[in-house]
Design a protein around this motif. Structure first.
Motif, mmCIF file in Angstrom:
data_model
loop_
_atom_site.group_PDB
_atom_site.id
_atom_site.type_symbol
_atom_site.label_atom_id
_atom_site.label_comp_id
_atom_site.label_asym_id
_atom_site.label_seq_id
_atom_site.Cartn_x
_atom_site.Cartn_y
_atom_site.Cartn_z
ATOM 1 N N TRP A 123 -7.970 -0.357 -3.706
ATOM 2 C CA TRP A 123 -8.263 -0.481 -2.276
ATOM 3 C C TRP A 123 -8.530 -1.939 -1.914
ATOM 4 O O TRP A 123 -9.123 -2.677 -2.710
ATOM 5 C CB TRP A 123 -9.480 0.370 -1.911
ATOM 6 C CG TRP A 123 -9.746 0.536 -0.446
ATOM 7 C CD1 TRP A 123 -10.752 -0.035 0.271
ATOM 8 C CD2 TRP A 123 -9.011 1.348 0.469
ATOM 9 N NE1 TRP A 123 -10.694 0.365 1.580
ATOM 10 C CE2 TRP A 123 -9.635 1.226 1.729
ATOM 11 C CE3 TRP A 123 -7.884 2.174 0.346
ATOM 12 C CZ2 TRP A 123 -9.164 1.893 2.865
ATOM 13 C CZ3 TRP A 123 -7.423 2.847 1.478
ATOM 14 C CH2 TRP A 123 -8.055 2.704 2.720
ATOM 15 N N SER A 151 -8.636 -5.340 4.532
ATOM 16 C CA SER A 151 -7.567 -4.781 5.356
ATOM 17 C C SER A 151 -7.686 -3.278 5.558
ATOM 18 O O SER A 151 -7.048 -2.701 6.444
ATOM 19 C CB SER A 151 -6.204 -5.093 4.733
ATOM 20 O OG SER A 151 -6.074 -4.471 3.458
ATOM 21 N N THR A 195 -6.684 -0.928 3.451
ATOM 22 C CA THR A 195 -5.441 -0.307 2.996
ATOM 23 C C THR A 195 -5.446 -0.209 1.478
ATOM 24 O O THR A 195 -6.218 -0.894 0.801
ATOM 25 C CB THR A 195 -4.210 -1.121 3.435
ATOM 26 O OG1 THR A 195 -4.327 -2.453 2.896
ATOM 27 C CG2 THR A 195 -4.124 -1.202 4.954
ATOM 28 N N ARG A 204 2.005 6.329 -5.026
ATOM 29 C CA ARG A 204 1.918 6.178 -3.568
ATOM 30 C C ARG A 204 2.092 7.522 -2.863
ATOM 31 O O ARG A 204 1.394 7.822 -1.899
ATOM 32 C CB ARG A 204 2.962 5.182 -3.065
ATOM 33 C CG ARG A 204 2.855 4.913 -1.577
ATOM 34 C CD ARG A 204 3.830 3.856 -1.119
ATOM 35 N NE ARG A 204 3.501 2.536 -1.616
ATOM 36 C CZ ARG A 204 2.574 1.743 -1.066
ATOM 37 N NH1 ARG A 204 1.863 2.156 -0.037
ATOM 38 N NH2 ARG A 204 2.344 0.545 -1.570
#
Length: 459
Positions: free
Chosen positions: A180, A184, A186, A197
């Motif tokens: 992580w 940001s 994200t 993913r």
């Protein structure tokens, strides 16, 4: 409508707990515990999730019968994820993060993990970096990645068992995982590198409602199927949450259990030192928070052999006057002095005595203050959990920091924070607390000598 009775599933590294929190009074009206003893294997040390699940269901049924349960929240230790197959069953046992298996492929993992500057995750031993766990698991079993349909962080695993909904949460992903990017908000490049993913469940905020109970859980526990379940939260962030919604910065929170976690809100803008177990945490609100930690509860257990003694004021003052000190570090490999060995100066007190209890409390306080200084803590320090009742710890922490220390009355520091996830951000009733002010100069001089002596212990 805000629920009144929230059942909190709290899976710590040492114990699994269920606490029933009355949000009207912020009191824990019932608590039951179960030892969280890892199974030795095969194929590796892993957590007894089925034992915990039966414990949780039985406790929920008991709480509901005795008091009524309006909603459920979940908080767990970090460094843990669960790999699920297409049927929602375990694709592999849930690895105990203290297992040293990931260290066997450390060089290969170091070559792919993102920089500390990107993730705020220091490189930690064993499986304390969740990314290292996943890398090792996929390396040791080449078929595991294909068998894995979904990956959930640990609080959300219990949410999945309750509701059938898949998720991760930002506080668990932001807990030294390498997965992580706190700034940001994200996932890091490591998620793609590991090939997960499409498997990592969607990140959500802890306050989100994960869903309602499955028919099977409702039938087993007697709870209404409409009972709401919060997404869930990493345990040290659960301790931080009540203070985020009711305190003005700057302040610090120290969550105490197996790990002592120090978090600084609104502190100095200091550069973190990855080599000393400082890191960026992610709060329930999504904001990045500087933090540091050491295995304080584990150290306490080792030093006291499980025999708790409350030292008298005279015994504490005797330790201060005689400069009896325990230098770091009791548990190697993590904390602000990861490479230093513990040693006593001016005679080691006998086990089971008030002198030893005082010296141990002082040691833990001074380790905690080191953590606080490394993250630029300012303002009062709030102590949650087991050490909030340790007078030697609280008094020496006030002496060493020169700031007020606020001890909360909650016996389970994480439970209130997890319950408040279901309060829509309202925390009208501050928890009972005691304020410890810095004591006399002799205590501060003791702290200063300890700090001078340990200044180069991390080298």
């Amino acid at each position: 409508m805000t629920p009144r009775h929230v059942a909190v599933i709290d899976i710590g590294k040492t114990n699994a707990k269920l606490a029933l929190v009355d949000l009207a009074t912020e009191a824990e009206i019932a608590v039951v515990t179960r030892a969280n003893t890892p199974r030795a294997g095969p194929p590796y040390p892993h957590f007894d999730v089925e034992g915990h699940w039966n414990f949780i269901l039985d406790a929920l049924a008991g709480f509901h019968a005795d008091h009524g349960v309006d909603a459920i929240s979940v908080t767990t230790h970090g460094a843990c994820a669960v790999l699920l197959d297409a049927d929602g069953d375990l694709a592999a046992p849930v690895l105990d993060y203290e297992h040293d298996g990931p260290d066997k492929v450390a060089a290969a993992y170091d070559a792919i993990r993102p920089d500390f500057a990107m993730t705020g995750s220091p490189r930690l031993p064993g499986g304390l970096n969740l990314g290292a766990q996943l890398h090792w698991l996929f390396d040791r079993d080449p078929s595991l990645l294909a068998r894995t349909a979904s990956i959930v962080t640990y609080p959300q695993y219990w949410g999945f068992r309750l509701t059938g909904a898949l998720a991760t949460d930002v506080t668990s992903l932001g807990c030294h995982t390498d997965l992580w990017c706190p700034d940001s908000g994200t996932v890091s490049p490591l998620v793609a590198t590991l090939g997960i993913r499409g498997k990592l469940a969607p990140p959500r905020h802890p306050m989100d409602r994960l869903g309602k109970l499955t028919p099977a859980v409702a039938a087993r526990t007697g709870l209404p199927a409409k009972t709401s379940v919060a997404c869930g939260i990493h345990d040290s962030n659960a301790s931080l949450f009540p203070h985020l919604i009711r305190r003005e910065a700057p302040f610090a929170v120290v969550s105490t259990g197996t790990w002592v976690i120090a978090l600084a809100v609104g502190g100095a803008d200091v550069k973190l030192d990855a080599a000393r177990d400082t890191l960026m945490n992610v709060a329930a609100t999504g904001q990045a928070v500087r933090s540091a930690r050491f295995m304080g509860g584990r150290s306490y257990d080792l030093l006291t052999a499980g025999r708790h003694v409350d030292p008298s004021l005279a015994e504490m003052e005797a330790v201060v006057a005689r400069r009896i000190m325990l230098l770091p570090s009791v548990v190697a490999g993590s904390g602000p002095f990861p490479h230093a060995g513990a040693r006593w100066i001016n005679d080691e007190p006998a086990e089971g005595t008030g002198l030893r209890a005082a010296a141990v409390g002082f040691h833990l306080a001074l380790m905690t203050q080191t953590c606080l200084s490394l993250i630029g803590a300012r303002g009062p320090t709030v102590v949650e959990g087991a050490f909030s009742r340790n007078t030697a710890f609280l008094t020496m922490l006030a002496a060493a920091s020169g700031r007020d220390v606020i001890a909360t009355a909650s016996s389970t520091g994480t439970s209130l924070g997890a319950a408040l996830l279901l309060s829509d951000g309202r925390a009208p009733h501050p928890a009972p607390q005691a304020i410890v002010t810095p004591p006399g100069t002799a205590w501060a001089e003791y702290a200063a000598q300890w700090q001078r002596t340990t200044r180069h212990s991390d080298a």
